[in-house]
Write an enzyme that holds these catalytic residues in place. Sequence first.
Site, mmCIF file in Angstrom:
data_model
loop_
_atom_site.group_PDB
_atom_site.id
_atom_site.type_symbol
_atom_site.label_atom_id
_atom_site.label_comp_id
_atom_site.label_asym_id
_atom_site.label_seq_id
_atom_site.Cartn_x
_atom_site.Cartn_y
_atom_site.Cartn_z
ATOM 1 N N GLY A 45 0.837 -1.194 0.000
ATOM 2 C CA GLY A 45 0.000 0.000 0.000
ATOM 3 C C GLY A 45 0.871 1.241 0.000
ATOM 4 O O GLY A 45 2.018 1.194 0.443
ATOM 5 N N GLN A 50 2.856 9.974 1.586
ATOM 6 C CA GLN A 50 4.175 9.330 1.593
ATOM 7 C C GLN A 50 5.035 9.742 0.402
ATOM 8 O O GLN A 50 6.241 9.527 0.403
ATOM 9 C CB GLN A 50 4.029 7.803 1.600
ATOM 10 C CG GLN A 50 3.400 7.257 2.872
ATOM 11 C CD GLN A 50 3.308 5.749 2.810
ATOM 12 O OE1 GLN A 50 2.346 5.206 2.285
ATOM 13 N NE2 GLN A 50 4.328 5.064 3.323
ATOM 14 N N CYS A 89 5.941 -0.286 7.099
ATOM 15 C CA CYS A 89 5.545 0.913 6.356
ATOM 16 C C CYS A 89 6.742 1.389 5.532
ATOM 17 O O CYS A 89 7.865 1.433 6.043
ATOM 18 C CB CYS A 89 5.118 2.000 7.341
ATOM 19 S SG CYS A 89 4.594 3.534 6.554
ATOM 20 N N LEU A 90 6.508 1.743 4.276
ATOM 21 C CA LEU A 90 7.615 2.203 3.436
ATOM 22 C C LEU A 90 8.223 3.501 3.971
ATOM 23 O O LEU A 90 9.347 3.839 3.625
ATOM 24 C CB LEU A 90 7.138 2.395 1.991
ATOM 25 C CG LEU A 90 6.726 1.101 1.253
ATOM 26 C CD1 LEU A 90 6.184 1.427 -0.130
ATOM 27 C CD2 LEU A 90 7.885 0.123 1.164
ATOM 28 N N HIS A 131 -4.472 0.824 7.403
ATOM 29 C CA HIS A 131 -3.133 1.417 7.559
ATOM 30 C C HIS A 131 -2.980 2.650 6.651
ATOM 31 O O HIS A 131 -2.531 3.712 7.103
ATOM 32 C CB HIS A 131 -2.079 0.353 7.215
ATOM 33 C CG HIS A 131 -0.665 0.857 7.205
ATOM 34 N ND1 HIS A 131 0.301 0.397 8.084
ATOM 35 C CD2 HIS A 131 -0.033 1.767 6.423
ATOM 36 C CE1 HIS A 131 1.443 1.027 7.833
ATOM 37 N NE2 HIS A 131 1.273 1.858 6.828
ATOM 38 N N GLU A 132 -3.379 2.505 5.385
ATOM 39 C CA GLU A 132 -3.218 3.616 4.436
ATOM 40 C C GLU A 132 -4.166 4.771 4.765
ATOM 41 O O GLU A 132 -3.802 5.937 4.634
ATOM 42 C CB GLU A 132 -3.443 3.137 2.992
ATOM 43 C CG GLU A 132 -2.498 2.037 2.522
ATOM 44 C CD GLU A 132 -1.043 2.337 2.773
ATOM 45 O OE1 GLU A 132 -0.635 3.511 2.700
ATOM 46 O OE2 GLU A 132 -0.294 1.392 3.077
ATOM 47 N N HIS A 135 -2.738 7.138 7.175
ATOM 48 C CA HIS A 135 -1.753 8.087 6.622
ATOM 49 C C HIS A 135 -2.407 9.417 6.235
ATOM 50 O O HIS A 135 -1.779 10.467 6.316
ATOM 51 C CB HIS A 135 -1.081 7.503 5.373
ATOM 52 C CG HIS A 135 0.105 6.623 5.660
ATOM 53 N ND1 HIS A 135 1.242 7.090 6.283
ATOM 54 C CD2 HIS A 135 0.338 5.313 5.393
ATOM 55 C CE1 HIS A 135 2.124 6.094 6.387
ATOM 56 N NE2 HIS A 135 1.597 5.007 5.856
HETATM 57 CO CO CO Z 1 2.526 3.186 5.763
#
Ligand code: CO
Length: 163
Positions: A45, A50, A89-90, A131-132, A135
């Site tokens: 995701g 991000q 998480c990236l 999760h996304e 953000h």
């Molecule tokens: Co993330």
Amino acid sequence: MSLDIITLGNEILREKSLPVDKFDEELKKTVDEMFVLMKYKSGAGLAAPQVKISKRFFICKIANDCGRVFINPEIIETSQETVELEEGCLSLPGVWANVVRPASVMIQAQDLNGKIFRLNADNWLARVILHEFDHLNGTLFVDRLNDRIKNKVLKKYERINRK
Ligand code: CO
């Protein structure tokens, strides 16, 4: 590739993103680039903040599922039942932790043409969506941990990512 993934410490990750109001070619192009970047980084995701875009949209692609785009998403309902799954998480490369979240979710969002749709998701798809979605409100998965575990994860993150 013109997009870059920002990491913990960048203030954009902590902002509440603004609604998308233009469903234009630029949005489509950005989403396409995000899919390429996410695949390259082996992520499931990726949310717009991000990649330094403080707007309310995210993408996801979990194994055996199609790529999905959620624009101006709203969580309609979540299950009472919760489940603990390991998240990364990236924007926090190198650390993972078990996070408790609702087991399933009903989300409403717009597609790339602005059309509203609803989706019921469970298992990993629900997990990535939740999760996304976080953000877009400046919340990271570590914020969902108790203080003791959060500190431990952040210490490890600093150790790994120290220059
Ligand atoms: Co993330």
